[in-house]
Motif scaffolding. Sequence first.
Motif, short mmCIF file in Angstrom:
data_model
loop_
_atom_site.label_atom_id
_atom_site.label_comp_id
_atom_site.label_asym_id
_atom_site.label_seq_id
_atom_site.Cartn_x
_atom_site.Cartn_y
_atom_site.Cartn_z
N ILE A 28 49.87 28.20 19.48
CA ILE A 28 50.96 27.52 18.77
C ILE A 28 51.93 28.58 18.24
O ILE A 28 51.51 29.62 17.75
N TYR A 29 53.22 28.28 18.40
CA TYR A 29 54.25 29.28 18.11
C TYR A 29 55.24 28.73 17.08
O TYR A 29 55.50 27.52 17.02
N GLY A 30 55.78 29.63 16.31
CA GLY A 30 56.85 29.24 15.40
C GLY A 30 57.31 30.44 14.61
O GLY A 30 56.70 31.51 14.68
N LEU A 31 58.39 30.28 13.88
CA LEU A 31 58.90 31.37 13.03
C LEU A 31 59.65 30.76 11.87
O LEU A 31 60.26 29.69 11.98
N SER A 32 59.55 31.44 10.73
CA SER A 32 60.09 30.83 9.52
C SER A 32 61.60 30.63 9.58
O SER A 32 62.10 29.63 9.08
N GLU A 33 62.33 31.57 10.22
CA GLU A 33 63.78 31.44 10.24
C GLU A 33 64.21 30.15 10.93
O GLU A 33 65.28 29.61 10.63
N ILE A 34 63.40 29.66 11.85
CA ILE A 34 63.75 28.44 12.58
C ILE A 34 63.10 27.22 11.93
O ILE A 34 63.68 26.15 11.86
N PRO B 188 55.46 27.14 11.73
CA PRO B 188 54.64 26.78 12.89
C PRO B 188 55.05 25.41 13.42
O PRO B 188 55.48 24.55 12.66
N GLY B 189 54.90 25.24 14.76
CA GLY B 189 55.20 23.92 15.34
C GLY B 189 56.52 23.86 16.08
O GLY B 189 56.99 22.79 16.45
N VAL B 190 57.15 25.02 16.33
CA VAL B 190 58.37 25.05 17.15
C VAL B 190 57.99 24.79 18.61
O VAL B 190 58.71 24.12 19.35
N ALA B 191 56.82 25.29 19.01
CA ALA B 191 56.31 25.10 20.37
C ALA B 191 54.80 25.14 20.33
O ALA B 191 54.22 25.82 19.49
N CYS B 192 54.17 24.40 21.27
CA CYS B 192 52.70 24.36 21.25
C CYS B 192 52.17 24.00 22.63
O CYS B 192 52.80 23.24 23.36
#
Length: 450
Positions: free
Chosen positions: A252-258, A261-265
């Motif tokens: 599971i991928y994500g980043l705080s600026e966007i 977690p949960g931007v892509a999985c």
Amino acid sequence: MSTSTTHRPARAAQPADARHLHPEVETLPRERLAALQLERLRKTVKNAWENVPLHRARLDAAGISPDDIRSLDDVQRLPFTLKTDLRDHYPFGMFARPVGELARLHASSGTTGKPTVVGYTGGDLDNWADLMARSLYSGGARRGDVVHNAYGYGLFTGGLGAHYGAERLGGVVVPMSGGSTERQVSLIMDFRARVLCSTPSYALAIAELAEQQGVDLAKDSALEVGMFGAEPWSDAMRREIQARLGIRAVDIYGLSEIMGPGVACECEHHAGLHGWEDHFLFEVIDPDTGRQLPEGEAGELVITTLTKEALPMLRYRTRDITRITTAPCDCGRTHLRILRVTGRNDDMLIIRGVNVYPSQVEAVLVGLENIAPHYQLVVERHGRLDHVTVETEAQPGVDPTAYDGIARKVAHQIKSMLGISTDVVVKRPGEIPRSQGKAVRVRDLRPKGV
Ligand code: DLL
């Protein structure tokens, strides 16, 4: 888009055996997804232009007004946003809403200078919980599951992001946070957790402690699914974690600026991570020229938010290196897939002209005979060249007089797989520091600013 707060653990309406949590959006035909993206992109550019002075100044300088966005290709005319922009406008200068209208702030410390601060309206939090619930579901979590959440709570987005997503899904959340590893093991066992959320390196630390306590998590726990992210990890590490915890390990991928977690999985096919395109526009660019690359080529991931109210991001340069595919996935989801993020641009080492990411060294090390899956790379400058020492650990029970021979074999393996010469030091079990969150894989001893 809802504007209610996330503190309402709405139960998901889907039956436990449905393939998608929100089939109406997850399987939307791509043309309709594109139309939705365009409509939302226009709104996002308008929000940024009207409410964030930096975005307005840059858009004006580039001669673009929100009305000029007529097709998704027009995104390429927008200026990039960098992490330094957030730092330079610390703390709230990039927000499109007055701080009193926000519902939450998160921040990441970073290694130098000011932290990066991100803000969310109630509506942003609501979307985040939905997307995280969607991600958990696509990884295999279901309503009613006990979700043991070992991502750090606090300013890091991992803990609260996974927490509200699991609640939104209808899961039973154990808000454990990182640390107290012995307690993690006993609560996973006692509460019969089915889902574990943590960084992959911390999952391994939990597995190791369980083994030391004589607890067989693979055989005796109820764990079936692990939702692992926040740091790069290799397929070798996935196999190791799956074997030791007896679970399916999901990326599971994500980043705080966007968002967090949960931007892509990943879905059950583990063939890339579905990026949720109804909320984000993904591009891959050549990091040197800034030009968009065709689908399938490796480059830097750039993300534009499509629904964020408090912190709209135009073409945010993530520094993460990956590839994108829009080929149909067997799961039926139509949203594109980003391939595993092998590493960040900033983490790339150049060893005598060969580019290497720490996760590539990991892929060679993990699973080697007599070697435990713990490592750090120590980078030094010898004259004008970078030099790497790979510090790794012997498996418990290996005779220390054999360490040197094992080290030579590991160095040979790294040379033949990656083409780089390294010194390898095999340490005793437990000597490499264990992470409770993001693992520190590189100790950079090179002089600063050279
Ligand atoms: O790490 C958010 C997150 C929490 C993602 C929990 C997944 C699970 P940041 O602290 O802002 O946010 O760090 C973001 O971590 O740009 C990547 O470099 C790296 N990263 C995150 N997920 C992955 C992954 C969270 N699955 C930065 N694979 C990103 C590789 C990842 N790298």
